[in-house]
Design a protein around this motif. Structure first.
Motif, PDB file in Angstrom:
ATOM      1  N   VAL A 196      46.267  37.446  45.972  1.00  0.00           N
ATOM      2  CA  VAL A 196      47.081  38.900  45.410  1.00  0.00           C
ATOM      3  C   VAL A 196      46.180  39.950  45.952  1.00  0.00           C
ATOM      4  CG1 VAL A 196      47.870  40.210  43.463  1.00  0.00           C
ATOM      5  CG2 VAL A 196      47.714  37.487  43.546  1.00  0.00           C
ATOM      6  N   TRP A 197      47.047  40.748  46.792  1.00  0.00           N
ATOM      7  CA  TRP A 197      46.513  41.876  47.323  1.00  0.00           C
ATOM      8  C   TRP A 197      46.512  43.149  46.790  1.00  0.00           C
ATOM      9  CZ3 TRP A 197      43.826  40.479  51.660  1.00  0.00           C
ATOM     10  CH2 TRP A 197      44.085  39.081  52.332  1.00  0.00           C
ATOM     11  N   SER A 198      45.373  44.142  46.750  1.00  0.00           N
ATOM     12  CA  SER A 198      45.551  45.394  46.202  1.00  0.00           C
ATOM     13  C   SER A 198      46.186  46.296  47.039  1.00  0.00           C
ATOM     14  CB  SER A 198      44.190  45.890  45.858  1.00  0.00           C
ATOM     15  OG  SER A 198      43.445  46.185  46.898  1.00  0.00           O
ATOM     16  N   ARG A 199      46.330  46.071  48.312  1.00  0.00           N
ATOM     17  CA  ARG A 199      46.763  46.583  49.404  1.00  0.00           C
ATOM     18  C   ARG A 199      47.559  45.838  50.380  1.00  0.00           C
ATOM     19  NH1 ARG A 199      41.909  49.400  51.342  1.00  0.00           N
ATOM     20  NH2 ARG A 199      40.941  50.063  49.327  1.00  0.00           N
ATOM     21  N   THR A 200      47.702  46.254  51.366  1.00  0.00           N
ATOM     22  CA  THR A 200      48.585  45.311  52.437  1.00  0.00           C
ATOM     23  C   THR A 200      47.774  44.246  52.634  1.00  0.00           C
ATOM     24  OG1 THR A 200      47.880  46.740  54.195  1.00  0.00           O
ATOM     25  CG2 THR A 200      50.198  46.740  53.456  1.00  0.00           C
ATOM     26  N   LYS A 201      48.215  43.270  53.409  1.00  0.00           N
ATOM     27  CA  LYS A 201      47.431  41.754  53.529  1.00  0.00           C
ATOM     28  C   LYS A 201      46.319  42.331  54.482  1.00  0.00           C
ATOM     29  CE  LYS A 201      50.587  37.974  53.474  1.00  0.00           C
ATOM     30  NZ  LYS A 201      51.393  37.166  54.234  1.00  0.00           N
ATOM     31  N   GLY A 202      45.196  41.633  54.311  1.00  0.00           N
ATOM     32  CA  GLY A 202      44.047  42.145  54.893  1.00  0.00           C
ATOM     33  C   GLY A 202      43.086  43.076  54.145  1.00  0.00           C
ATOM     34  N   GLY A 203      43.889  43.643  53.062  1.00  0.00           N
ATOM     35  CA  GLY A 203      42.997  44.689  52.367  1.00  0.00           C
ATOM     36  C   GLY A 203      42.031  44.193  51.177  1.00  0.00           C
ATOM     37  N   VAL A 204      42.082  44.708  50.096  1.00  0.00           N
ATOM     38  CA  VAL A 204      41.193  44.201  48.946  1.00  0.00           C
ATOM     39  C   VAL A 204      41.935  42.957  48.168  1.00  0.00           C
ATOM     40  CG1 VAL A 204      39.867  44.648  46.731  1.00  0.00           C
ATOM     41  CG2 VAL A 204      40.073  46.269  48.760  1.00  0.00           C
ATOM     42  N   THR A 215      42.079  43.792  31.322  1.00  0.00           N
ATOM     43  CA  THR A 215      41.679  45.129  31.666  1.00  0.00           C
ATOM     44  C   THR A 215      43.225  45.872  32.109  1.00  0.00           C
ATOM     45  OG1 THR A 215      41.583  44.619  33.983  1.00  0.00           O
ATOM     46  CG2 THR A 215      39.485  44.538  32.681  1.00  0.00           C
ATOM     47  N   GLU A 216      43.004  47.168  32.465  1.00  0.00           N
ATOM     48  CA  GLU A 216      44.346  47.770  32.861  1.00  0.00           C
ATOM     49  C   GLU A 216      44.907  46.951  34.196  1.00  0.00           C
ATOM     50  OE1 GLU A 216      45.657  52.222  33.959  1.00  0.00           O
ATOM     51  OE2 GLU A 216      43.992  52.000  32.609  1.00  0.00           O
ATOM     52  N   ASP A 217      43.985  46.794  35.125  1.00  0.00           N
ATOM     53  CA  ASP A 217      44.337  46.288  36.492  1.00  0.00           C
ATOM     54  C   ASP A 217      45.177  44.880  35.981  1.00  0.00           C
ATOM     55  OD1 ASP A 217      44.591  47.354  38.639  1.00  0.00           O
ATOM     56  OD2 ASP A 217      42.720  46.239  39.620  1.00  0.00           O
ATOM     57  N   ALA A 218      44.278  44.162  35.186  1.00  0.00           N
ATOM     58  CA  ALA A 218      44.879  42.725  34.848  1.00  0.00           C
ATOM     59  C   ALA A 218      46.114  42.834  34.075  1.00  0.00           C
ATOM     60  CB  ALA A 218      43.920  42.027  33.994  1.00  0.00           C
ATOM     61  N   LEU A 219      46.576  43.915  33.519  1.00  0.00           N
ATOM     62  CA  LEU A 219      47.919  44.027  32.731  1.00  0.00           C
ATOM     63  C   LEU A 219      48.944  44.266  33.938  1.00  0.00           C
ATOM     64  CD1 LEU A 219      47.074  46.063  29.526  1.00  0.00           C
ATOM     65  CD2 LEU A 219      48.185  43.887  29.810  1.00  0.00           C
ATOM     66  N   LEU A 220      48.495  44.873  34.808  1.00  0.00           N
ATOM     67  CA  LEU A 220      49.347  45.286  36.168  1.00  0.00           C
ATOM     68  C   LEU A 220      49.831  44.093  36.913  1.00  0.00           C
ATOM     69  CD1 LEU A 220      48.024  48.773  37.694  1.00  0.00           C
ATOM     70  CD2 LEU A 220      50.031  48.252  36.378  1.00  0.00           C
TER      71      LEU A 220
END
Ligand SMILES: Nc1nc2c(ncn2[C@@H]2O[C@H](COP(=O)(O)OP(=O)(O)OP(=O)(O)O)[C@@H](O)[C@H]2O)c(=O)[nH]1
Length: 503
Positions: free
Chosen positions: A235-243, A128-133
């Protein structure tokens, strides 16, 4: 000295003989055991320090690997976030499909000058696009990784596991081991190893195990069939503690940990080390190196979950070069003690021999008699007590020195007339001598005494000297002391008769 005194002296001498032997043995054994104990202590300490050094080094390396993995995952998170926000340029990685294996793949950083490939990202489903990122972030993280670190030189197995995708990252290996596949005459840039193609597709199709812990317990990897621990970092989408987008998982294979053990100088040459990883929660041991678990043990903590246990197989330790030195020293010590024991025994034997000799004449002295007493009385045993007549007068007239040389001379004459295999001459003290004949009957002894008498008379012509003597046959079962006492009485009677021929 009467017979009772003699008996007492003999038993005392027997006791001291036994005492001295026991003493020498006791001293030798104590010394040997003491040296063994000291050497054993130092050997034990050395083994422990080797085990401790190996344990410390291994735990330090594993800990730094864990730290490295965590940093790597943090870097991927950071890069992903930047890419997402458009701060780090655009996505360069290209997704391709390998028809033969049915795998989607992305080239990762290839270090062509060094003929090294960091790996490929592979997935059974289109990324997916996210996986490519994420793939781009992993690629970038690999590029900025410290290539000189020990970790980067290690073979690595890891994968990214997200909600919708599972990306396997192939091992770092030489470029030459990869085959550039061609598709319709066009260069196909996806790398696949001929050997690993099937293995990879199996790995990718196998359902990834959902793991709730950051570190798994030791398990057998379904594809490689080898014991593995997987350490995962978010592997975080935002900072630690995020998604959390997914997990970067690092497999610790037995072979990799063995590689670390081998890289420790201390263990490389010492195959007596047994190294284990202990999972404290499940109490499972994961053997890294060595065969048995016995021996000296040292335990070093890596983190809350794992301990390194190093044991030393003592037997193997002694067989290897280091231990062999200990064995040689031990052997030398044993030889030294054996030599010391033999020397002590010889000194004691010589001293005992000296103690049984009369220093002036060289004949046996009274303390030797206990030897005779110990022996079973033989048949045809005869004793003769001899005393010089008027010896005091000789001393007084000619001096003590002349008296001495006369006594010495008598000793020589007696010895000359005796059979050295069966007869013995003893100086009982002063001018008194005892002869013991074994194997001669009384008449033979009397004949011999006649010869001795004339020898003495002839050889001391300048200083006339005569002797008186008493002959007694030792009856069967008779104590030697009783026989000596009888001969002594006979000798005194003879002396009296000589002095008073008329009586
Ligand atoms: N030169 C010398 N004289 C010794 C030694 N031992 C003992 N004597 C002497 O030998 C003498 C022995 O004397 P006695 O046996 O008592 O008497 P004797 O003069 O021999 O007289 P009778 O035995 O009665 O014939 C003593 O004067 C001792 O001092 C010795 O080692 N060397």
């Amino acid at each position: 000295m009467n017979a009772v005194e003699s008996e007492q002296m003999i038993s005392e001498s027997r006791l001291s003989r036994l005492d001295s032997k026991v003493f020498v043995i006791a001293i030798t054994l104590t010394g040997f055991l003491l040296v063994m104990a000291i050497m054993g202590y130092f050997s034990y300490q050395r083994q422990l320090s080797i085990a401790r050094a190996a344990g410390n080094e291994l735990s330090r390396l594993i800990e730094s690997d864990l730290q490295h993995n965590e940093n790597f995952s943090d870097a991927v998170s950071m890069l992903y976030m930047r890419l997402k926000r458009g701060e780090s340029g655009s996505v360069h990685v290209r997704q391709e499909f390998d028809r033969d294996s049915g795998i989607y793949g992305i080239n990762l950083y290839a270090d062509k000058p060094n003929n090294a490939l960091e790996g490929t990202l592979q997935s059974v489903t289109p990324l997916t696009e996210d996986a490519l990122l994420i793939a781009e972030s992993i690629d970038m993280a690999l590029k900025i990784e410290n290539k000189d670190s020990r970790y980067s030189k290690m073979e690595r197995r890891y994968f990214f596991s997200g909600d919708n995708h599972f990306i396997y990252i192939t091992n770092k290996m030489p470029l030459s081991r990869f085959v550039f596949q061609h598709n319709n005459g066009k260069s196909h840039s996806m790398f696949t190893t001929p050997q690993s193609g099937v293995w990879l597709s199996q790995k990718l199709r196998a359902a990834p195990v959902t793991r709730n812990n950051a570190v798994t317990h030791v398990y057998i990897d379904s594809i490689s069939n080898a014991p593995v621990i997987t350490v995962r970092h978010p592997v975080w989408s935002r900072t630690k503690g995020g998604v959390v987008l997914g997990w970067l998982c690092f497999d610790y294979q037995q072979s990799e940990l063995q590689e670390i053990v081998r890289s420790l100088g201390v263990s490389a040459q010492n195959n007596f080390l047994n190294v284990y990883l202990l999972d404290k929660q499940t109490n499972t041991e994961f053997r890294i190196a060595g065969k048995s678990s016995d021996g000296k043990e040292t335990q070093v903590s890596i983190n809350d979950r794992y301990d390194v246990i190093v044991t030393i197989n003592t037997l193997r330790y002694y067989v290897t070069q280091k231990g062999r030195n200990d064995l040689m020293v031990l052997l030398l010590v044993a030889l030294c003690f054996l030599a010391a024991y033999m020397i002590c025994c010889n000194i004691i034997r010589a001293a005992r021999e000296r103690a049984q000799r009369d220093p002036l004449t060289g004949l046996y002295n009274r303390s030797w008699l206990h030897k005779l007493d110990q022996r079973k009385t033989k048949d045809n045993m005869t004793v003769v007590m001899i005393d010089c007549n008027n010896f005091k007068a000789i001393n007084d007239t000619h001096g003590h020195a002349v008296g001495d040389s006369l006594l010495k001379h008598i000793g020589q004459l007696l010895r000359a007339r005796l059979n050295s295999n069966s007869d013995y001459a003893v100086r009982m003290g002063g001018d008194e001598f005892l002869l013991v004949f074994e194997g001669s009957n009384v008449s033979q002894v009397r004949a011999c005494m006649k010869r001795i008498e004339s020898d003495i008379a002839m050889s001391s012509a300048k200083i006339p000297l005569t002797v008186s003597y008493g002959v007694t046959e030792v009856a069967r079962g008779m104590s030697i002391y009783t026989a000596i006492a009888l001969a002594d009485t006979l000798m005194h009677n003879a002396k009296k008769d000589a002095k008073n021929p008329d009586a």
